[in-house]
Design an enzyme around this catalytic site. Structure first.
Site, short mmCIF file in Angstrom:
data_model
loop_
_atom_site.label_atom_id
_atom_site.label_comp_id
_atom_site.label_asym_id
_atom_site.label_seq_id
_atom_site.Cartn_x
_atom_site.Cartn_y
_atom_site.Cartn_z
N GLU A 33 23.53 43.30 25.61
CA GLU A 33 24.19 43.45 26.93
C GLU A 33 24.17 44.93 27.33
O GLU A 33 24.55 45.80 26.55
CB GLU A 33 25.62 42.94 26.88
N THR A 41 28.63 39.53 35.12
CA THR A 41 29.14 39.67 36.48
C THR A 41 30.49 38.97 36.64
O THR A 41 31.42 39.52 37.22
CB THR A 41 28.13 39.09 37.49
N GLY A 181 27.37 36.14 56.06
CA GLY A 181 27.24 35.01 55.16
C GLY A 181 28.56 34.27 54.98
O GLY A 181 29.56 34.86 54.60
N ASP A 314 22.13 31.42 35.70
CA ASP A 314 21.63 31.72 37.04
C ASP A 314 20.13 31.96 37.09
O ASP A 314 19.54 31.96 38.18
CB ASP A 314 22.35 32.94 37.60
N HIS A 446 54.86 11.33 39.29
CA HIS A 446 55.49 11.59 40.59
C HIS A 446 56.66 12.55 40.40
O HIS A 446 57.45 12.38 39.46
CB HIS A 446 55.99 10.28 41.20
#
Length: 468
Positions: A33, A41, A181, A314, A446
């Protein structure tokens, strides 16, 4: 030359998770790294710092605008940007240090520097001071992540024209933030600075925001953001930008060809990300790439055309999401170790951390129509939900889409409070191939926000929602 069973280039969510899983399975592992801190990132300049700022800005906005409804009076509410940024940095530091601890715990060798493939089994590690060394890996995993896409006519200077890396470190609140964007990153960072007082204008080439989600959900999200002060200009091109004094002039052109100028303090370019493969040596070694510039990996096995070299996250096809990369890292490590690693891409959730949050898994109506799949829809608003009322957070809706004939779940979309947490139930339902009736017949505590999902599933199953 140091020899390893597996060498991983890149210590983001995909890389460091792959390293841990491989080490758990008894392999000798190294990770390379270039950042001094691990996590890529996501942990350093993406997911984690942006969520820290989103939470801080939510607290400020809630204190200023919503606490009065609870009978809590607060006067002279102010934001200390410096302290907010310091808190963000502390969160990032704690998380990245946690990853460093996990590397040591699992006896993973860490190399600080840039990794480059020099052969099928050799990787050169170049450190900042110019020193180089070469290590060997029987298997290699490429997990170098992605970087922001830049616009040629918008030279990033880090001051006026910025990327998300800079937008998490503004020292003052912009008067007018222009965002190029209307995707996830732009909407999230726009939310941060909008809540703190900035005017936010979003310019988008497409006809709507969040192009990958259901159209009706995108429209609902747009209306809610506009109610918070966002301004959107869709089907609009950005032609260029000029810095004049302490302002930026952005030239835009609408769908009819009409040109105009937007003036702002900062321009955030947020049009997407691209694989970070420059300098990796992959192309030089003969590794094949797709037309879109991603590394070709075979199906669910993550192998490149060089069998002992794998790619995840990615840099390969699929959504650029940290949790997708993590799952691929685990599966890839398991496959290398002879186990049956697998990723179900149909069950990967998407989340936008605006407020209300937006989350979904599966396909929207437009995608199903394009595929010719017949479906039915169930909906339920948060407004009648008891827990949402108690929280004073009733904006939003749950939408459940199921196969018209089989009732199998095809898509679940949530716009509402804590949608990011609620979507986990939907993802598990997809993983097990559940039907709308399966959710409808499952007891939900609930009062909880998750009851809204159950009501939408009831509505999709056979229109028997109880509280609508």
């Amino acid at each position: 030359m140091e020899q390893f069973d597996i060498v991983i280039i890149g210590a983001g969510p995909g890389g460091y998770v792959a390293a841990i899983r491989a080490a758990q399975l008894g392999k000798k592992v190294a990770i390379i790294e270039k950042r001094k801190t691990l996590g890529g990132t996501c942990l350093n300049v993406g997911c984690i710092p942006s969520k820290a700022l989103l939470d801080s800005s939510e607290e400020f906005h809630k204190t200023k605008h919503k606490l009065g409804d609870h009978g809590i009076s607060v006067k002279d509410v102010k934001i200390d940007i410096k302290k907010m940024l310091e808190r963000k940095d502390k969160v990032v530091s704690e998380v990245t240090q946690g990853v460093d601890y996990l590397m040591k715990k699992n006896k993973i060798t860490r190399y600080l520097g840039t990794g480059r493939l020099v052969s099928k089994t050799e990787i050169e590690v170049a450190s900042e001071d110019g020193k180089k060394e070469t290590i060997q890996g029987t298997n290699i995993i490429l997990a170098t992540g992605s970087i922001p896409i830049e616009i040629p006519t918008f030279p990033i200077d880090g001051k006026f024209l910025v990327t998300s890396d800079h937008a998490i470190n503004f020292e003052t609140v912009p008067e007018h933030l222009i965002i190029v964007g209307a995707g996830v990153i732009g909407l999230e960072l726009g939310s941060v600075w909008s809540r703190l007082g900035a005017k936010v204008t979003v310019v988008e080439l497409l006809p709507r925001l969040m192009g990958s989600t259901d159209k009706a959900i995108a429209s609902l999200t747009q209306r809610l953001l506009e109610g918070q002060g966002f301004s959107f200009q869709f089907e609009t091109k950005v032609l260029g930008a000029k810095i004049k004094g302490k302002k930026v002039e952005v030239e835009i052109e609408d769908k009819d060809g009409k040109k105009s100028i937007l003036e702002g303090d900062k321009v955030l370019v947020s049009i997407g990300r691209k694989p970070n493969t420059d300098g990796l040596g992959a192309k030089e070694l003969g590794i094949e790439f797709t037309e879109r510039g991603r590394i070709k990996a075979s199906g669910n096995h993550f192998q490149t055309n060089i069998p002992n070299i794998y790619a995840i996250g990615d840099v390969i096809d699929g959504p650029m999401l940290a949790h997708k990369a993590e799952d691929e890292g685990i599966a890839c490590a398991e496959l290398i170790c002879g186990k049956a690693g697998h990723v179900n891409y149909k069950a990967i959730p998407w989340i936008v951390y605006t407020w209300p949050e937006v989350a979904w898994v599966g396909l929207g109506e437009e995608e199903l129509q394009a595929k010719g799949i017949e479906y039915k829809v169930g909906k339920y608003m948060f407004k009648p939900n008891a827990r949402a009322k108690a929280m004073n957070e009733t904006d939003g809706q749950v939408k459940v889409i199921a196969d018209k004939k089989t009732d199998k779940l095809l898509g679940i979309f949530i716009v509402g409070p804590r949608a990011s947490d609620m979507i986990a139930e939907a993802a598990i339902a997809f993983e097990f191939g559940a039907s709308a009736e399966d959710i409808a017949r499952s007891t939900h505590a609930h009062p909880t926000l998750s009851e809204a999902l159950r009501e939408a599933a009831m509505d999709a199953d056979a229109k028997w929602s109880i509280h609508s």
